[in-house]
Design a protein around this motif. Structure first.
Motif, PDB file in Angstrom:
ATOM      1  N   HIS A  45      -5.718 -26.445  11.721  1.00 30.42           N
ATOM      2  CA  HIS A  45      -6.739 -25.798  10.881  1.00 30.42           C
ATOM      3  C   HIS A  45      -6.995 -26.649   9.625  1.00 30.42           C
ATOM      4  O   HIS A  45      -8.141 -26.942   9.274  1.00 30.42           O
ATOM      5  CB  HIS A  45      -6.272 -24.389  10.504  1.00 30.42           C
ATOM      6  N   SER A  46      -5.896 -27.050   8.989  1.00 26.35           N
ATOM      7  CA  SER A  46      -6.032 -27.875   7.772  1.00 26.35           C
ATOM      8  C   SER A  46      -6.695 -29.207   8.116  1.00 26.35           C
ATOM      9  O   SER A  46      -7.544 -29.713   7.370  1.00 26.35           O
ATOM     10  CB  SER A  46      -4.672 -28.158   7.139  1.00 26.35           C
ATOM     11  N   GLY A  47      -6.270 -29.791   9.258  1.00 28.57           N
ATOM     12  CA  GLY A  47      -6.847 -31.062   9.697  1.00 28.57           C
ATOM     13  C   GLY A  47      -8.354 -30.935   9.891  1.00 28.57           C
ATOM     14  O   GLY A  47      -9.129 -31.785   9.428  1.00 28.57           O
ATOM     15  N   GLY A  48      -8.773 -29.871  10.548  1.00 22.75           N
ATOM     16  CA  GLY A  48     -10.197 -29.632  10.800  1.00 22.75           C
ATOM     17  C   GLY A  48     -10.977 -29.548   9.500  1.00 22.75           C
ATOM     18  O   GLY A  48     -12.070 -30.134   9.369  1.00 22.75           O
ATOM     19  N   GLU A  49     -10.396 -28.836   8.525  1.00 23.37           N
ATOM     20  CA  GLU A  49     -11.080 -28.707   7.223  1.00 23.37           C
ATOM     21  C   GLU A  49     -11.179 -30.065   6.543  1.00 23.37           C
ATOM     22  O   GLU A  49     -12.179 -30.386   5.912  1.00 23.37           O
ATOM     23  CB  GLU A  49     -10.317 -27.719   6.341  1.00 23.37           C
ATOM     24  N   GLU A  50     -10.100 -30.863   6.700  1.00 27.18           N
ATOM     25  CA  GLU A  50     -10.071 -32.190   6.086  1.00 27.18           C
ATOM     26  C   GLU A  50     -11.148 -33.092   6.715  1.00 27.18           C
ATOM     27  O   GLU A  50     -11.854 -33.825   6.017  1.00 27.18           O
ATOM     28  CB  GLU A  50      -8.664 -32.791   6.264  1.00 27.18           C
ATOM     29  N   PHE A  51     -11.315 -33.014   8.041  1.00 20.86           N
ATOM     30  CA  PHE A  51     -12.319 -33.837   8.718  1.00 20.86           C
ATOM     31  C   PHE A  51     -13.732 -33.454   8.247  1.00 20.86           C
ATOM     32  O   PHE A  51     -14.572 -34.322   8.027  1.00 20.86           O
ATOM     33  CB  PHE A  51     -12.218 -33.707  10.244  1.00 20.86           C
ATOM     34  N   SER A  52     -13.947 -32.135   8.078  1.00 16.21           N
ATOM     35  CA  SER A  52     -15.262 -31.681   7.585  1.00 16.21           C
ATOM     36  C   SER A  52     -15.494 -32.189   6.168  1.00 16.21           C
ATOM     37  O   SER A  52     -16.600 -32.614   5.811  1.00 16.21           O
ATOM     38  CB  SER A  52     -15.334 -30.151   7.571  1.00 16.21           C
ATOM     39  N   ARG A  53     -14.452 -32.140   5.349  1.00 17.00           N
ATOM     40  CA  ARG A  53     -14.575 -32.580   3.957  1.00 17.00           C
ATOM     41  C   ARG A  53     -14.889 -34.080   3.892  1.00 17.00           C
ATOM     42  O   ARG A  53     -15.754 -34.518   3.132  1.00 17.00           O
ATOM     43  CB  ARG A  53     -13.264 -32.291   3.217  1.00 17.00           C
ATOM     44  N   GLN A  54     -14.183 -34.826   4.766  1.00  8.34           N
ATOM     45  CA  GLN A  54     -14.408 -36.283   4.781  1.00  8.34           C
ATOM     46  C   GLN A  54     -15.856 -36.592   5.182  1.00  8.34           C
ATOM     47  O   GLN A  54     -16.496 -37.480   4.605  1.00  8.34           O
ATOM     48  CB  GLN A  54     -13.424 -36.950   5.740  1.00  8.34           C
ATOM     49  N   ALA A  55     -16.375 -35.832   6.148  1.00  8.76           N
ATOM     50  CA  ALA A  55     -17.767 -36.055   6.590  1.00  8.76           C
ATOM     51  C   ALA A  55     -18.726 -35.797   5.438  1.00  8.76           C
ATOM     52  O   ALA A  55     -19.736 -36.508   5.283  1.00  8.76           O
ATOM     53  CB  ALA A  55     -18.080 -35.138   7.773  1.00  8.76           C
ATOM     54  N   GLN A  56     -18.390 -34.780   4.613  1.00  8.30           N
ATOM     55  CA  GLN A  56     -19.266 -34.466   3.483  1.00  8.30           C
ATOM     56  C   GLN A  56     -19.252 -35.547   2.416  1.00  8.30           C
ATOM     57  O   GLN A  56     -20.193 -35.688   1.636  1.00  8.30           O
ATOM     58  CB  GLN A  56     -18.846 -33.137   2.857  1.00  8.30           C
TER      59      GLN A  56
END
Lengths: 566, 87
Positions: A45-56
């Motif tokens: 879950h944390s990883g997924g949020e991190e990937f979204s943040r990096q994309a932003q």
């Protein structure tokens, strides 16, 4: 709304230490895996949020929108974030299923039941300790507790759309035993039990409270109902109870008889309130066994199964328990049925019926050979049932009545408790052993003290194939394995006897008079006692101060001598 | 794929700075997931040895058998993650 019950089994014949260790190790390993996978789900879950943040952080980069373009990273960020969320769901589901497997082992093999009982005892005694504090501290607690209970009833009733007291039971489920013990200690406890924390060494404060109240209620009941008991066999107009072959069937009979005598059953039998059933079984070797079926309180004015008889049955005084009308009625019916001193007797009772069974097993142990009792929703933890009598108790977590003893049932080979937890919703078809549906349960929250809830709890325990429960079931089944020869119904009625009533009124008056005198004496002696108490307290403080001073002096001397040597 | 014009010059794009971090994070998640799924498979295998008779015991063993294969399947699904991170 559907209701379902899941159960935990406590007590009964335990596996060997080695087996227990191996079951515990397995349950723990499954729980560890569940935790591991749960943590991994969180990591995804944390990883997924991190990937979204990096994309932003790189809005103009094609990879942030999932496109592949030369000169940019090839990572598909949106798909990666979505996939991480999918992994979270997958790991969470695996974690839940591993946990459920471990919990199934724990429930079936009664693992941690001792620890659980100890923890509950600590909670109960702590609650009791707090609620028996001096009035200035405990009064606000009692007031807020009553307020919370009242509030829960109001909110629950609004939710249900009608007045619903079952929410009181739900609101207090975790603290019922402690609260009831505290009330028992305050009403009838001895000097030590009334002290905050003083009840920690006793679990039978309720028995003491019941004895204090019972001394009054027994006489009041006698005045209202009369104290003359009439017990007679009843003729049924059509065959009713058949031969049960196991505990579940005996529970079904108990429910049918209870409903029938309250006029809510099938009808047409001619059976009425205050009725019990006694069944006679002939064994292959010619000996006779008996099964006594005792429904609960019916509350009718001339019934021996009234509300106040419960108080006497809960007393810690064996004489008071023996004299309770319902216990006398059952014993008299057994005498009339011809139950012999050495005949093996099995008893099953709901609520007050179960307390009567425990009372007969405890206080008539020299008169009858009570081999097994099954109690459904009965507060009997404090009854001195001899170890030779097997006890199978069925209770529900938030069912107030079986918590009225203020204690957990003893854990021993011959005493097993099935404890259910009732929650809304239908059982999960993918996990058929986790819970059992309550047939015919109402749409709203109802008191789980009713037989359908307890029967569902037992049914859920039975399907676990637990060895301790199987041992209890086979002991019970063996006792009723003979051929049913007869089923006799006995009805009890209370009657007035003018001479007896006069005597009761006289003794009640005397008792009231004595209480008034004792109260006056208490009032007169109050200041003297207070003065004496203060004197003792001062003396203790003085001694304490002397000891502290003495110790300080010794330490000072020791330090001086150490420094001197240096 | 592609076909979309970007205003970011590939030489100065943030992705070159962030991608190694992303790869590290994916590597860690995959490694830890595999380790935990391996442990789950070992535990489900050994928990099945519990001597438990009757329908509930059968159900328990069957659940653990299915869990063993589901853990294995979860391990295979991790490949999809790897493919998305290293296209």
């Amino acid at each position: 709304m559907n209701w379902q019950v899941s159960t935990t089994i406590y007590g009964g014949p335990q596996p060997t230490e080695a087996d227990l260790d191996s079951f515990t190790a397995i349950a723990e390993s499954l729980e560890r895996v569940a935790q591991d996978l749960g943590n991994m789900a969180f990591a995804w879950h944390s990883g997924g949020e991190e990937f979204s943040r990096q994309a932003q952080l790189m809005p103009g980069c094609p990879s942030s929108r999932g496109f592949l373009e030369a000169g940019h990273t090839s990572i598909d960020y949106p798909a990666l974030a979505l996939n991480a969320e999918e992994r979270r769901r997958e790991f969470t589901a695996l974690s839940d299923r591993f946990r459920a497997c471990g919990e199934q082992v724990v429930r079936t093999y009664s693992l941690y039941s001792e620890a659980d009982n100890i923890a509950t005892r600590i909670i109960s005694e702590s609650v009791q300790g707090i609620y028996t504090l001096p009035k200035k501290y405990s009064a606000p607690l009692w007031a807020s507790t009553i307020g919370i209970i009242g509030g829960t009833i109001v909110l629950g009733s609004i939710r249900e759309g009608h007045k619903d007291l079952s929410w009181m039971s739900y609101a207090t489920s975790e603290a019922q035993e402690g609260l009831i013990s505290a009330a028992g200690a305050l009403i009838g406890g001895n000097f030590w039990e009334r002290l905050p924390g003083g009840g920690a060494f006793s679990t039978n404060e309720v028995g003491a409270g019941a004895t204090t109240i019972g001394a009054w209620t027994a006489k009041l009941v006698n005045l209202f109902q009369g104290n003359e008991l009439e017990v007679k066999p009843m003729h049924v107009t059509k065959p009713f109870l058949d031969a049960p072959r196991n505990i579940q069937e005996a529970m079904a009979n108990l429910y049918r008889l209870g409903q029938e005598r309250l006029g809510k059953g099938e009808g047409g039998t001619g059976l009425d309130y205050g009725t019990i059933a006694i069944q006679k079984f002939r064994n292959a070797d010619g000996t006779v066994n008996w099964l006594v079926t005792i429904p609960g309180t019916d509350g009718m004015l001339d019934s021996p199964f009234g509300w106040l008889q419960n108080v006497e049955l809960m007393s810690d005084d064996p004489d008071m328990r023996r004299e309770a009308d319902s216990a006398r009625m059952v014993v008299e019916a057994m005498r009339q049925a011809g139950v012999g001193k050495d005949d093996a007797v099995t008893m099953i009772g709901h609520s007050q019926g179960g307390i009567v069974a425990a009372t007969v097993a405890s206080d008539f142990k020299d008169d009858y050979n009570i081999r097994h009792i099954v109690t459904c929703g009965s507060p009997i933890a404090n009854h001195p049932v001899p170890e030779r009598t097997w006890v199978t108790s069925v209770e529900d977590q938030d069912e107030l009545v079986s918590n009225l003893d203020g204690a957990r049932n003893p854990l021993r080979d011959t005493w097993l408790t099935v404890r259910g937890v009732t929650v809304p919703g239908a059982p999960d078809p993918s996990d058929p052993f986790a819970s059992t549906a309550v047939p015919g349960a109402g749409t709203g929250r109802t008191l789980t003290h009713e037989m359908p809830y307890l029967a569902a709890a037992f049914a859920n325990a039975t399907i676990q194939d637990s060895k301790p429960l199987k041992a209890h079931e086979s002991h019970f089944d063996g006792l009723i394995a003979g051929t049913l020869e007869e089923t006799t119904y006995y009805q009890g009625r209370m009657r007035h006897n003018p001479g007896e009533d006069l005597k009761t009124a006289g003794s009640l008056g005397k008792q009231a008079g004595q209480a008034v005198i004792e109260h006056k004496i208490d009032q007169a002696l109050g200041p003297v006692k207070e003065f004496a108490k203060r004197g003792i307290a001062d003396k203790i403080t003085e001694i304490g101060d002397d000891i502290v001073e003495g110790v300080k002096e010794r330490i000072g001397e020791a330090l001086r001598s150490v420094h001197g040597r240096k | 794929m592609g076909g979309m014009n970007t205003t970011i010059d590939p030489q100065n794009c943030q992705c070159h700075f962030l991608a190694p971090k992303t790869h590290d994070e994916v590597r860690r998640l995959l490694r830890e997931s595999r380790e935990r799924l391996d442990r789950a498979q070992i535990a489900s295998d050994s928990a099945r040895t519990l001597h438990w008779e009757g329908a509930a015991g059968e159900y328990y063993r069957e659940t653990l058998r299915v869990l063993y294969y589901d853990a294995m399947r979860a391990g295979l699904s991790l490949d999809v993650v790897r493919q998305l991170a290293w296209r």
